[in-house]
Enzyme design. Structure first.
Site: not given
Ligand code: BTN
Length: 334
Positions: A131, A196, A330
């Site tokens: 994100r 996380k 946060r």
């Molecule tokens: C976050 O920032 O917490 C979200 C992370 C999401 C990662 C997943 S891995 C599978 C899919 N492909 C990506 O490039 N991102 C999501």
């Protein structure tokens, strides 16, 4: 990279298959099995290490992946999914991709026909996205990189709050498989003891009215290699640290079933039934928090979400609700 997967080439894949078993095997033994020189073996080992696979080399013993590595087996995923009562999902498994979300987003942009319920999983991502423009570290075979395509017929507005349903689906999946209760951080982090375990990136394409196309990307940590810790800038955990027995194929199957059930509930009732459930597993319930965008920040006591999925903060006796996926929450450290 194109939409096609990047398979590992013959010898490299065979070396990886040998090492996945977990024991030591010497360069000479590998060379004899594959009919290649020790120098060629060493070259393949180096390129596997460059994919992020932690391969140890011990003089006199050879090469080893400590604890072995379980790779995704598409047939087993399908069998496990059918055994769990699933029927509509279509699974695609790839060794290396740029990003499982990007593959689905490109197919949407190309107007390729795609069935709702298409799932892409990969062993590794070269450009995994998190994100708010962040990178998602995606070492080979270590974690789950999963994307699910879903079409919702009620316009973009109806997609708001979807992250909440997805968070609950991950909660259900972990509880169903391991009997462990995770906590959810708004809008879509999955935490265990404030660390996380998983993150969700939902991407949308659609019109205010009419069909809305959703790509739901989930990154779930299995067994993060020690040499990747340095790249992660927030407290994290993984299933192995939580004492969960890993079976990636079952996990992919169950996650898909849990998503299907929550998405069906979401398309019928929105968050009407889910918002109080989410509030009961809210990681920051009753805590003093900061809510931030790039430039602004608000503080208050976290009161949970409303029926649209917005986060409610109480400040000076007043409750204010905030919406939007680009916000970050946060806990205030006392
Ligand atoms: C976050 O920032 O917490 C979200 C992370 C999401 C990662 C997943 S891995 C599978 C899919 N492909 C990506 O490039 N991102 C999501």
């Amino acid at each position: 990279m194109t939409d096609s997967n990047m398979p590992l080439k013959g010898s490299k894949q065979r070396i990886l298959n040998e090492l996945c078993r977990g024991g030591f095997i010497s360069g000479q033994q590998l060379g004899e099995k594959l009919g290649i020189s020790r120098a060629a073996v060493a070259k393949h080992i180096k390129s596997l290490q460059q994919l992020g696979i932690e391969i140890f080399s011990v003089t006199g013993k050879g090469y080893c992946i400590s604890g072995g590595l379980s790779l995704i087996d598409q047939q087993q995923v399908v069998a496990s999914y059918l055994a769990r009562g699933g029927h509509g999902a279509l699974f695609e498994s790839h060794p290396i991709v740029d990003s499982t979300n990007s593959i689905l987003m490109r197919r949407l942009a190309d107007k390729s026909s795609m069935a709702s319920g298409t799932v892409i999983v990969a062993e590794s991502q070269t450009a995994g996205r998190g994100r708010r423009g962040r990178t998602w570290q995606s070492p080979f075979g270590a974690n789950l990189y999963y994307s699910y395509y879903w079409q919702l017929n009620d316009g973009l507005q109806a997609a708001m709050g979807l992250s909440i349903a997805v968070g609950l689906a991950i909660y259900d999946c972990i509880y169903n498989l391991y009997g462990k209760k995770v906590a959810l951080k708004w809008p879509n982090d999955v935490l265990v003891n404030d660390k996380k375990l998983a993150g969700v990136l939902v991407e949308l394409e659609g019109q205010p009215e009419g069909p809305c196309h959703l790509v739901i990307g989930i990154g779930l940590n299995f067994n993060m290699p020690a040499n990747f810790e340095q790249y992660i800038d927030q407290p994290w955990t993984d299933l192995v640290k939580m004492g969960c027995k890993l079976d990636k194929n079952t996990l992919i199957a169950q996650l898909t079933r849990s998503l299907e059930i929550r998405l069906a509930q979401y398309s019928e009732f929105g968050l009407n039934q889910m918002y109080s459930e989410w509030n009961s597993v809210n990681a920051f319930r009753g805590e003093l928090v900061n809510l931030m965008t790039g430039s602004k920040s608000w503080s208050g006591i976290c009161e949970g979400i409303d029926q649209q999925g917005g986060i409610r903060l109480r400040c000076d006796g007043q409750c204010q609700t905030y919406y939007g996926g680009e916000l970050s929450l946060r806990k205030v450290v006392k």
